[in-house]
Design a protein around this motif. Structure first.
Motif, PDB file in Angstrom:
ATOM      1  N   SER A  12      42.214 -72.314  33.579  1.00 13.06           N
ATOM      2  CA  SER A  12      41.299 -72.696  32.501  1.00 13.06           C
ATOM      3  C   SER A  12      40.315 -73.754  32.974  1.00 13.06           C
ATOM      4  O   SER A  12      40.049 -74.728  32.265  1.00 13.06           O
ATOM      5  N   THR A  13      39.785 -73.573  34.167  1.00 14.85           N
ATOM      6  CA  THR A  13      38.854 -74.563  34.714  1.00 14.85           C
ATOM      7  C   THR A  13      37.531 -74.602  33.950  1.00 14.85           C
ATOM      8  O   THR A  13      36.723 -75.504  34.156  1.00 14.85           O
ATOM      9  N   HIS A  14      37.291 -73.621  33.071  1.00 13.26           N
ATOM     10  CA  HIS A  14      36.072 -73.625  32.264  1.00 13.26           C
ATOM     11  C   HIS A  14      36.209 -74.499  31.030  1.00 13.26           C
ATOM     12  O   HIS A  14      35.235 -74.716  30.321  1.00 13.26           O
ATOM     13  N   VAL A  15      37.424 -75.017  30.764  1.00 16.68           N
ATOM     14  CA  VAL A  15      37.625 -75.927  29.638  1.00 16.68           C
ATOM     15  C   VAL A  15      37.271 -77.335  30.089  1.00 16.68           C
ATOM     16  O   VAL A  15      37.924 -77.910  30.962  1.00 16.68           O
ATOM     17  N   VAL A  16      36.229 -77.901  29.498  1.00 18.45           N
ATOM     18  CA  VAL A  16      35.697 -79.183  29.930  1.00 18.45           C
ATOM     19  C   VAL A  16      36.464 -80.348  29.326  1.00 18.45           C
ATOM     20  O   VAL A  16      36.782 -81.327  30.001  1.00 18.45           O
ATOM     21  N   SER A  17      36.783 -80.271  28.039  1.00 18.19           N
ATOM     22  CA  SER A  17      37.439 -81.397  27.380  1.00 18.19           C
ATOM     23  C   SER A  17      38.162 -80.932  26.121  1.00 18.19           C
ATOM     24  O   SER A  17      37.894 -79.853  25.587  1.00 18.19           O
ATOM     25  N   THR A  18      39.068 -81.797  25.656  1.00 14.90           N
ATOM     26  CA  THR A  18      39.794 -81.563  24.408  1.00 14.90           C
ATOM     27  C   THR A  18      39.846 -82.872  23.634  1.00 14.90           C
ATOM     28  O   THR A  18      40.197 -83.908  24.192  1.00 14.90           O
ATOM     29  N   ASP A  19      39.474 -82.827  22.373  1.00 18.27           N
ATOM     30  CA  ASP A  19      39.510 -84.008  21.512  1.00 18.27           C
ATOM     31  C   ASP A  19      40.341 -83.713  20.271  1.00 18.27           C
ATOM     32  O   ASP A  19      40.205 -82.650  19.659  1.00 18.27           O
ATOM     33  N   LEU A  25      35.859 -78.015  24.317  1.00 19.16           N
ATOM     34  CA  LEU A  25      34.537 -77.678  24.839  1.00 19.16           C
ATOM     35  C   LEU A  25      34.720 -76.813  26.071  1.00 19.16           C
ATOM     36  O   LEU A  25      35.395 -77.206  27.023  1.00 19.16           O
ATOM     37  N   LYS A  26      34.136 -75.620  26.021  1.00 15.72           N
ATOM     38  CA  LYS A  26      34.247 -74.688  27.139  1.00 15.72           C
ATOM     39  C   LYS A  26      32.859 -74.384  27.694  1.00 15.72           C
ATOM     40  O   LYS A  26      31.895 -74.250  26.947  1.00 15.72           O
ATOM     41  N   ARG A  27      32.793 -74.267  29.012  1.00 14.63           N
ATOM     42  CA  ARG A  27      31.539 -73.904  29.683  1.00 14.63           C
ATOM     43  C   ARG A  27      31.780 -72.731  30.600  1.00 14.63           C
ATOM     44  O   ARG A  27      32.842 -72.603  31.205  1.00 14.63           O
ATOM     45  N   GLN A  84      45.745 -91.386  33.401  1.00 16.38           N
ATOM     46  CA  GLN A  84      45.214 -92.252  34.455  1.00 16.38           C
ATOM     47  C   GLN A  84      44.108 -91.567  35.243  1.00 16.38           C
ATOM     48  O   GLN A  84      43.096 -92.181  35.572  1.00 16.38           O
ATOM     49  N   GLY A  85      44.310 -90.298  35.536  1.00 19.59           N
ATOM     50  CA  GLY A  85      43.348 -89.603  36.383  1.00 19.59           C
ATOM     51  C   GLY A  85      42.220 -88.934  35.645  1.00 19.59           C
ATOM     52  O   GLY A  85      41.149 -88.711  36.197  1.00 19.59           O
ATOM     53  N   GLY A  86      42.455 -88.616  34.374  1.00 20.89           N
ATOM     54  CA  GLY A  86      41.407 -87.944  33.616  1.00 20.89           C
ATOM     55  C   GLY A  86      41.309 -86.467  33.974  1.00 20.89           C
ATOM     56  O   GLY A  86      41.956 -85.957  34.878  1.00 20.89           O
ATOM     57  N   TRP A  87      40.446 -85.795  33.236  1.00 20.25           N
ATOM     58  CA  TRP A  87      40.307 -84.345  33.391  1.00 20.25           C
ATOM     59  C   TRP A  87      39.786 -83.948  34.758  1.00 20.25           C
ATOM     60  O   TRP A  87      40.260 -82.989  35.367  1.00 20.25           O
ATOM     61  N   GLU A  88      38.787 -84.672  35.250  1.00 18.82           N
ATOM     62  CA  GLU A  88      38.173 -84.273  36.519  1.00 18.82           C
ATOM     63  C   GLU A  88      39.179 -84.359  37.656  1.00 18.82           C
ATOM     64  O   GLU A  88      39.228 -83.490  38.528  1.00 18.82           O
ATOM     65  N   VAL A 126      42.244 -69.847  39.058  1.00 15.98           N
ATOM     66  CA  VAL A 126      41.526 -68.644  38.666  1.00 15.98           C
ATOM     67  C   VAL A 126      40.627 -69.052  37.533  1.00 15.98           C
ATOM     68  O   VAL A 126      41.090 -69.247  36.421  1.00 15.98           O
ATOM     69  N   ASP A 127      39.341 -69.228  37.807  1.00 26.04           N
ATOM     70  CA  ASP A 127      38.429 -69.728  36.806  1.00 26.04           C
ATOM     71  C   ASP A 127      38.349 -68.755  35.644  1.00 26.04           C
ATOM     72  O   ASP A 127      38.173 -67.562  35.833  1.00 26.04           O
ATOM     73  N   GLY A 128      38.465 -69.310  34.423  1.00 28.54           N
ATOM     74  CA  GLY A 128      38.395 -68.478  33.237  1.00 28.54           C
ATOM     75  C   GLY A 128      37.060 -67.775  33.112  1.00 28.54           C
ATOM     76  O   GLY A 128      36.968 -66.682  32.596  1.00 28.54           O
ATOM     77  N   GLY A 129      35.979 -68.422  33.575  1.00 29.64           N
ATOM     78  CA  GLY A 129      34.679 -67.784  33.635  1.00 29.64           C
ATOM     79  C   GLY A 129      34.057 -67.600  32.270  1.00 29.64           C
ATOM     80  O   GLY A 129      33.320 -68.441  31.794  1.00 29.64           O
ATOM     81  N   GLU A 130      34.319 -66.475  31.622  1.00 27.81           N
ATOM     82  CA  GLU A 130      33.685 -66.162  30.354  1.00 27.81           C
ATOM     83  C   GLU A 130      34.264 -67.004  29.230  1.00 27.81           C
ATOM     84  O   GLU A 130      35.458 -67.253  29.175  1.00 27.81           O
ATOM     85  N   MET A 131      33.390 -67.421  28.295  1.00 26.04           N
ATOM     86  CA  MET A 131      33.801 -68.315  27.232  1.00 26.04           C
ATOM     87  C   MET A 131      34.502 -67.585  26.099  1.00 26.04           C
ATOM     88  O   MET A 131      35.167 -68.197  25.290  1.00 26.04           O
ATOM     89  N   ILE A 132      34.341 -66.284  26.012  1.00 27.49           N
ATOM     90  CA  ILE A 132      34.959 -65.541  24.921  1.00 27.49           C
ATOM     91  C   ILE A 132      36.389 -65.199  25.278  1.00 27.49           C
ATOM     92  O   ILE A 132      36.644 -64.705  26.362  1.00 27.49           O
TER      93      ILE A 132
END
Length: 244
Positions: free
Chosen positions: A31-38, A58-60, A221-225, A238-244
């Protein structure tokens, strides 16, 4: 026409473990296309005792080509997730839906996580973590139902359904496009669910081997990045790629 996709899957972990992994599933190498979760809201219902959690993801990434024809500039999407944890009956119910470009394609996914009745009962202490008070089947059943609906051109179709000529043909053509978009969404969702399962398996394994406290501490401590780099460095990504 609304299209549906249904699937059932069983994790070889007890319900408490799978429920915990669900809320810790991002980031993971699938799920590397998931940028953040709040977390927008979290509260316990005073009557039922159920835990309610609302989160925003947030997904890109890239959109399927059929969808990108109509919204080519959109490179990110917000996903609203609502979850209810019922510890009394050991049920986790979730709903996720896209908040963007609903007119082109609306995707609503509902999941229910429960102990798998076909699995043998066992003590959680031997299968999950020391000190656990849960005793339930050693597997968790997940039932998924996804609804896809495209409203592209629907309003104009309603206004012109009695008309003839080129406009009527255009409207009919848009109906075909809507159907194609819904089919593309359904196909993408099948791939996405499979990636989600693989990602959950990795998170479950990490929790089993390293423990909850250590995982949460390292994430904070390390954060998402940092975590994304760790996942990618393992060579499993395995990058998720598509947002749908």
């Amino acid at each position: 026409m609304v299209k549906f996709f249904e699937s059932t899957f069983s994790y070889d972990y007890q319900w408490p473990a799978v429920t915990l992994a669900y809320f810790l599933r991002y980031p993971n190498p699938y799920s590397t296309h998931v940028v953040s979760t709040d977390t927008l809201d979290m509260h316990i219902d005073p009557i039922s005792g159920n835990l309610h959690i609302t989160r925003l993801h947030l997904k890109r990434g890239k959109l399927p080509k059929t969808v990108a024809r109509f919204i080519p500039k959109i490179k990110e999407s917000y996903i609203l997730e609502k979850s209810v944890v019922d510890t009394r009956h050991q049920t986790l119910s979730t709903e996720t839906r896209n908040l963007d470009w609903n007119g082109v394609l609306s995707v609503v996914e509902n999941q229910v996580y429960t102990p798998d009745p076909s699995a043998k009962s066992t003590s959680a202490a031997t299968h999950w973590a020391p000190g656990s008070v849960f005793t339930s089947p050693a597997a968790t059943l997940v039932k998924t139902v996804v609804k896809f609906e495209s409203k592209l051109g629907a309003a104009r179709r309603e206004r012109t359904e009695e008309r003839r000529g080129w406009l009527g043909n255009w409207t009919a053509g848009m109906g075909g496009v809507r159907g194609t978009i819904e089919l593309v969404g359904k196909s993408s969702m099948k791939d996405g669910i499979q990636r989600s399962r693989e990602g959950m398996k990795i998170v479950l394994e990490q929790l089993r081997e390293r423990g909850l406290v250590r995982i949460v501490k390292e994430q904070r401590q390390g954060g998402w990045e940092r975590w994304k780099k760790v996942w990618r460095g393992e060579g499993q990504g395995v990058d998720g790629g598509e947002m749908i």
